[in-house]
Design a protein around this motif. Structure first.
Motif, PDB file in Angstrom:
ATOM      1  N   SER A 136     -34.471  23.775 -13.097  1.00 21.81           N
ATOM      2  CA  SER A 136     -33.256  24.080 -12.284  1.00 21.81           C
ATOM      3  C   SER A 136     -33.930  23.583 -10.852  1.00 21.81           C
ATOM      4  O   SER A 136     -34.924  23.085 -10.661  1.00 21.81           O
ATOM      5  N   CYS A 137     -32.763  23.409 -10.043  1.00 21.71           N
ATOM      6  CA  CYS A 137     -33.012  22.936  -8.598  1.00 21.71           C
ATOM      7  C   CYS A 137     -32.565  23.990  -7.746  1.00 21.71           C
ATOM      8  O   CYS A 137     -31.560  24.666  -8.059  1.00 21.71           O
ATOM      9  N   TYR A 138     -33.293  24.043  -6.458  1.00 20.95           N
ATOM     10  CA  TYR A 138     -32.972  25.290  -5.615  1.00 20.95           C
ATOM     11  C   TYR A 138     -32.914  24.706  -4.323  1.00 20.95           C
ATOM     12  O   TYR A 138     -33.743  23.847  -3.946  1.00 20.95           O
ATOM     13  N   ASN A 139     -32.250  25.315  -3.562  1.00 19.38           N
ATOM     14  CA  ASN A 139     -31.873  24.834  -2.314  1.00 19.38           C
ATOM     15  C   ASN A 139     -31.783  26.060  -1.351  1.00 19.38           C
ATOM     16  O   ASN A 139     -30.878  27.036  -1.584  1.00 19.38           O
ATOM     17  N   ILE A 140     -32.444  26.300  -0.396  1.00 17.73           N
ATOM     18  CA  ILE A 140     -32.355  27.424   0.682  1.00 17.73           C
ATOM     19  C   ILE A 140     -31.255  26.651   1.885  1.00 17.73           C
ATOM     20  O   ILE A 140     -31.953  25.533   2.607  1.00 17.73           O
ATOM     21  N   THR A 141     -30.222  27.217   1.927  1.00 17.02           N
ATOM     22  CA  THR A 141     -29.538  26.658   3.185  1.00 17.02           C
ATOM     23  C   THR A 141     -30.167  26.803   4.574  1.00 17.02           C
ATOM     24  O   THR A 141     -30.706  27.662   4.787  1.00 17.02           O
ATOM     25  N   GLU A 142     -29.902  25.821   5.468  1.00 17.50           N
ATOM     26  CA  GLU A 142     -30.103  26.022   6.692  1.00 17.50           C
ATOM     27  C   GLU A 142     -29.334  26.920   7.766  1.00 17.50           C
ATOM     28  O   GLU A 142     -29.860  27.701   8.318  1.00 17.50           O
ATOM     29  N   ASP A 164     -40.664  37.253 -12.438  1.00 16.55           N
ATOM     30  CA  ASP A 164     -41.487  37.071 -11.355  1.00 16.55           C
ATOM     31  C   ASP A 164     -42.192  35.682 -10.963  1.00 16.55           C
ATOM     32  O   ASP A 164     -42.174  35.582  -9.999  1.00 16.55           O
ATOM     33  N   GLN A 165     -42.164  34.718 -11.907  1.00 14.08           N
ATOM     34  CA  GLN A 165     -42.804  33.660 -11.496  1.00 14.08           C
ATOM     35  C   GLN A 165     -41.566  33.005 -10.897  1.00 14.08           C
ATOM     36  O   GLN A 165     -41.831  32.224  -9.870  1.00 14.08           O
ATOM     37  N   GLU A 166     -40.346  33.144 -11.271  1.00  7.70           N
ATOM     38  CA  GLU A 166     -39.114  32.364 -10.709  1.00  7.70           C
ATOM     39  C   GLU A 166     -39.083  33.124  -8.901  1.00  7.70           C
ATOM     40  O   GLU A 166     -38.968  32.370  -8.126  1.00  7.70           O
ATOM     41  N   THR A 201     -39.327  30.962  -5.593  1.00  8.91           N
ATOM     42  CA  THR A 201     -38.149  30.866  -4.685  1.00  8.91           C
ATOM     43  C   THR A 201     -38.902  31.644  -3.249  1.00  8.91           C
ATOM     44  O   THR A 201     -38.397  30.839  -2.275  1.00  8.91           O
ATOM     45  N   VAL A 202     -39.787  32.397  -3.370  1.00  7.24           N
ATOM     46  CA  VAL A 202     -40.195  33.203  -2.015  1.00  7.24           C
ATOM     47  C   VAL A 202     -40.851  31.859  -1.112  1.00  7.24           C
ATOM     48  O   VAL A 202     -40.752  31.730   0.037  1.00  7.24           O
ATOM     49  N   GLN A 203     -41.748  30.926  -1.759  1.00  9.24           N
ATOM     50  CA  GLN A 203     -42.278  29.826  -1.043  1.00  9.24           C
ATOM     51  C   GLN A 203     -41.186  28.686  -0.436  1.00  9.24           C
ATOM     52  O   GLN A 203     -41.543  28.195   0.592  1.00  9.24           O
ATOM     53  N   LEU A 213     -33.864  38.425  -1.077  1.00  4.93           N
ATOM     54  CA  LEU A 213     -34.971  38.071  -1.444  1.00  4.93           C
ATOM     55  C   LEU A 213     -35.692  37.863   0.182  1.00  4.93           C
ATOM     56  O   LEU A 213     -35.150  36.914   0.581  1.00  4.93           O
ATOM     57  N   ALA A 214     -36.563  38.723   0.388  1.00  4.59           N
ATOM     58  CA  ALA A 214     -37.451  38.452   1.698  1.00  4.59           C
ATOM     59  C   ALA A 214     -38.583  38.057   1.661  1.00  4.59           C
ATOM     60  O   ALA A 214     -39.285  38.096   0.589  1.00  4.59           O
TER      61      ALA A 214
END
Length: 172
Positions: free
Chosen positions: A49-55, A80-82, A86-88, A139-140
């Motif tokens: 999968s591809c992940y993006n955190i918006t600005e 837990d792994q995902e 994501t937290v990173q 998710l914090a």
């Protein structure tokens, strides 16, 4: 009878390899390999999968719309792994909206990725607490505890965790 095995392996720009596994230095291990080769620019590849955190920060509903506009969905970790991956991606002391809420029935949390219900939960101790009518989840990274979920008011502005399927790469 002799069998002849032809192997084609060529280096391409940007640290990408194309060919069959046959490198003695193990530099290329897949048919096509590049760190984020199956994701759009500025997206991060993990677990197909591809992940993006918006600005930009959005309300929870607007975060869902923004992820859709970007070609994905508002994501929610399913392991837990995902969750750890994501937290990173989240800035320190930041949070991202995930597609988890109890808007329909108070206390009955629905976590979905698109139309698929996700059973995994990673609530911080004492959460969800519905303090001040909190119905949406984030998710914090670095609040009371790292890598856990909190419920917040859906009208609050936070970044969004957007997710889309990665383009498949042929592995041999």
């Amino acid at each position: 009878m002799y069998r002849v095995l032809f192997v084609f392996l060529a280096a391409l720009p940007d640290n990408c390899c194309f060919g069959v596994v046959a490198s003695t230095d193990q530099e290329c291990s897949t048919f096509i390999r590049s760190d984020d080769s199956s994701c759009p620019e500025s997206w991060h590849y993990w677990g197909n999968s591809c992940y993006n955190i918006t600005e930009t920060k959005f309300t929870w509903a607007d975060a869902r719309d923004e992820c859709k506009n970007l070609g994905g969905v508002l994501g929610v970790p399913s392991s837990d792994q995902e969750n750890d991956f994501t937290v990173q991606l989240i800035p320190l002391d930041g949070a991202v909206w995930i597609d988890c809420n109890d808007l329909d029935v108070e206390g009955k949390w629905k976590c979905r990725e698109g139309n698929v219900e996700v059973a995994y939960r990673n609530w911080c101790s004492g959460e969800p607490n519905n303090e001040d009518d909190e119905d949406c989840a984030v998710l914090a990274n670095g609040w009371r505890s790292k890598r856990e979920w909190h419920d917040l008011k859906c009208s609050r502005a936070e970044r969004a965790l957007c997710k889309m399927a990665g383009r498949p790469a042929l592995h041999v």
